[in-house]
Design an enzyme around this catalytic site. Sequence first.
Site, PDB file in Angstrom:
ATOM      1  N   LYS A 122       0.899  -0.982   0.020  1.00  0.00           N
ATOM      2  CA  LYS A 122      -0.025  -0.378   0.226  1.00  0.00           C
ATOM      3  C   LYS A 122       0.268   0.867   0.417  1.00  0.00           C
ATOM      4  CE  LYS A 122      -3.757   1.031   3.121  1.00  0.00           C
ATOM      5  NZ  LYS A 122      -4.153   2.220   2.383  1.00  0.00           N
TER       6      LYS A 122
ATOM      7  N   ASN B 272     -12.147   5.678  -5.020  1.00  0.00           N
ATOM      8  CA  ASN B 272     -12.318   5.269  -4.121  1.00  0.00           C
ATOM      9  C   ASN B 272     -11.571   6.366  -4.455  1.00  0.00           C
ATOM     10  OD1 ASN B 272      -8.774   5.533  -3.607  1.00  0.00           O
ATOM     11  ND2 ASN B 272      -9.526   4.063  -5.714  1.00  0.00           N
TER      12      ASN B 272
ATOM     13  N   LEU C  83      -4.385   7.425   0.594  1.00  0.00           N
ATOM     14  CA  LEU C  83      -2.780   7.279   1.240  1.00  0.00           C
ATOM     15  C   LEU C  83      -3.074   6.770   2.935  1.00  0.00           C
ATOM     16  CD1 LEU C  83      -0.580   9.137  -0.445  1.00  0.00           C
ATOM     17  CD2 LEU C  83      -1.159   6.932  -1.375  1.00  0.00           C
TER      18      LEU C  83
ATOM     19  N   CYS D  15      -1.440   9.474  -7.110  1.00  0.00           N
ATOM     20  CA  CYS D  15      -2.552   9.601  -6.609  1.00  0.00           C
ATOM     21  C   CYS D  15      -3.478  10.758  -6.994  1.00  0.00           C
ATOM     22  CB  CYS D  15      -2.286   9.228  -4.791  1.00  0.00           C
ATOM     23  SG  CYS D  15      -3.421   8.944  -4.469  1.00  0.00           S
TER      24      CYS D  15
HETATM   25  C1  LIG Z   1      -9.302   1.115  -2.638  1.00  0.00           C
HETATM   26  C2  LIG Z   1      -7.772   1.329  -3.346  1.00  0.00           C
HETATM   27  C3  LIG Z   1      -6.971   1.680  -2.986  1.00  0.00           C
HETATM   28  C4  LIG Z   1      -4.986   2.289  -3.794  1.00  0.00           C
HETATM   29  N1  LIG Z   1      -4.104   2.906  -3.502  1.00  0.00           N
HETATM   30  C5  LIG Z   1      -3.219   2.820  -4.226  1.00  0.00           C
HETATM   31  C6  LIG Z   1      -2.086   3.972  -3.912  1.00  0.00           C
HETATM   32  O1  LIG Z   1      -2.370   3.592  -2.247  1.00  0.00           O
HETATM   33  N2  LIG Z   1      -1.076   3.252  -4.606  1.00  0.00           N
HETATM   34  C7  LIG Z   1      -0.658   3.366  -5.356  1.00  0.00           C
HETATM   35  O2  LIG Z   1       0.055   3.680  -6.471  1.00  0.00           O
HETATM   36  N3  LIG Z   1      -2.274   2.908  -6.363  1.00  0.00           N
HETATM   37  C8  LIG Z   1      -2.902   2.861  -5.289  1.00  0.00           C
HETATM   38  N4  LIG Z   1      -4.430   2.478  -6.613  1.00  0.00           N
HETATM   39  C9  LIG Z   1      -4.430   2.702  -7.412  1.00  0.00           C
HETATM   40  C10 LIG Z   1      -4.289   0.409  -7.989  1.00  0.00           C
HETATM   41  O3  LIG Z   1      -3.037  -0.096  -7.344  1.00  0.00           O
HETATM   42  C11 LIG Z   1      -4.235   0.314  -9.494  1.00  0.00           C
HETATM   43  O4  LIG Z   1      -3.524   1.463 -10.092  1.00  0.00           O
HETATM   44  C12 LIG Z   1      -5.603   0.874  -9.665  1.00  0.00           C
HETATM   45  O5  LIG Z   1      -6.339   0.478  -9.150  1.00  0.00           O
HETATM   46  C13 LIG Z   1      -5.831  -0.079 -11.281  1.00  0.00           C
HETATM   47  O6  LIG Z   1      -6.016  -1.554 -11.119  1.00  0.00           O
HETATM   48  P1  LIG Z   1      -7.505  -1.896 -10.840  1.00  0.00           P
HETATM   49  O7  LIG Z   1      -8.172  -1.800 -11.606  1.00  0.00           O
HETATM   50  O8  LIG Z   1      -6.997  -3.342 -10.868  1.00  0.00           O
HETATM   51  O9  LIG Z   1      -8.280  -2.529  -9.289  1.00  0.00           O
HETATM   52  C14 LIG Z   1      -5.419   1.891  -5.270  1.00  0.00           C
HETATM   53  C15 LIG Z   1      -6.768   1.661  -5.954  1.00  0.00           C
HETATM   54  C16 LIG Z   1      -7.933   1.548  -4.593  1.00  0.00           C
HETATM   55  C17 LIG Z   1      -9.397   0.632  -5.257  1.00  0.00           C
END
Ligand SMILES: Cc1cc2nc3c(=O)[nH]c(=O)nc-3n(C[C@H](O)[C@H](O)[C@H](O)COP(=O)(O)O)c2cc1C
Length: 333
Positions: free
Chosen positions: A57, A81, A85, A142
């Site tokens: 995370k 979402n 962070l 982010c």
């Molecule tokens: C609840 C949530 C929290 C996330 N937190 C971070 C994070 O802390 N750092 C980051 O680089 N990406 C974060 N992301 C982005 C994901 O790592 C990813 O890039 C994005 O969700 C697309 O992939 P997915 O569709 O498979 O979820 C977060 C996504 C979600 C849904």
Amino acid sequence: MRRRRSISLASPVDLSVDLGRGLILANPVMTASGTCGYGEELARFIDLRQLGAFVVKGTTLHPRVGNPPPRLVETPAGVLNSIGLQNPGIDRVIAEKIPFLARLGVPVIVNIAGDTPAEYGELAARLDKVSGVAGIELNISCPNVEKGGMLFGADPQLAAEVVATVRQVTRLPVIVKLSPNVTDIGIMARAVVQAGADAVSLVNTYTGMVIDVERRRPVLARGVGGLSGPAIRPLAVYQVWQAYRALSDTDREGGGGGERSKVPIIGMGGITSARDALEFILAGASAVAVGTATFVRPVTVLEVVSGIREYCQRHGIRSLRQLVGAAHREGLA
Ligand SMILES: Cc1cc2nc3c(=O)[nH]c(=O)nc-3n(C[C@H](O)[C@H](O)[C@H](O)COP(=O)(O)O)c2cc1C
């Protein structure tokens, strides 16, 4: 007449991925940052050692409580979402979270975020000698924080400054997580690679909004959020396609790289199956990450590994590297 080669189902397939600076993953599938915390919960459902890597995370210098609720809302085929962070800060992550993953033996990639290039440098320096940390992912994308984050992710010069600062303080592989909320992701990809990134990961979430029509205001307390899940997949595949093209002309020293990108791309955005992951690989990703799908089926990430292996066996592919960017070489229909 060409004889068809028969490949037995037991044929070994080389799924390994070289992310640079000696970081070689046994397979190309990892968790997406922020969607599986630090692995404790996911470990109850799956054997984390079977992952290519575990991406932690988003971690900041100081603890953060994140944004006020509501900060998560379901959308058609996705999730919006605005977590912001939330994390206990780098010291506690190093002392309390990384040892659990390191003991398992899964390569750990720590996702970091700062308000200034110096903060990213400080975070990277602290992680440099931590046992079990295999790489650093710089979250410069982010959409859910006021400062830092997107500011760096949308400006090639600022992004390059962040990467150069980090590059000076660590020998660990540096992956830069790119935002899709830009006009040309290729410009960002080139800028960070020329500044010293070993790999890029994309995409982070797409900025979006859901309005509650009864209350006549946005559902999320912060208003905007980041969209993830299957809803963004075709958009994300396209961004990987574009980044691969841009990086095919760029090597790590900034010169011409030739037809294939030498810089590994980690593709993500709505992956729910091996078939989805293969789209990203054929568009140019050397590895993939699974995020939102884990909320629905924690086992998805391992099904993607076995599904990719099965696809390779079925198609007589001995090394996954043969497939990376293959759709560019096939031409259009
Ligand atoms: C609840 C949530 C929290 C996330 N937190 C971070 C994070 O802390 N750092 C980051 O680089 N990406 C974060 N992301 C982005 C994901 O790592 C990813 O890039 C994005 O969700 C697309 O992939 P997915 O569709 O498979 O979820 C977060 C996504 C979600 C849904």
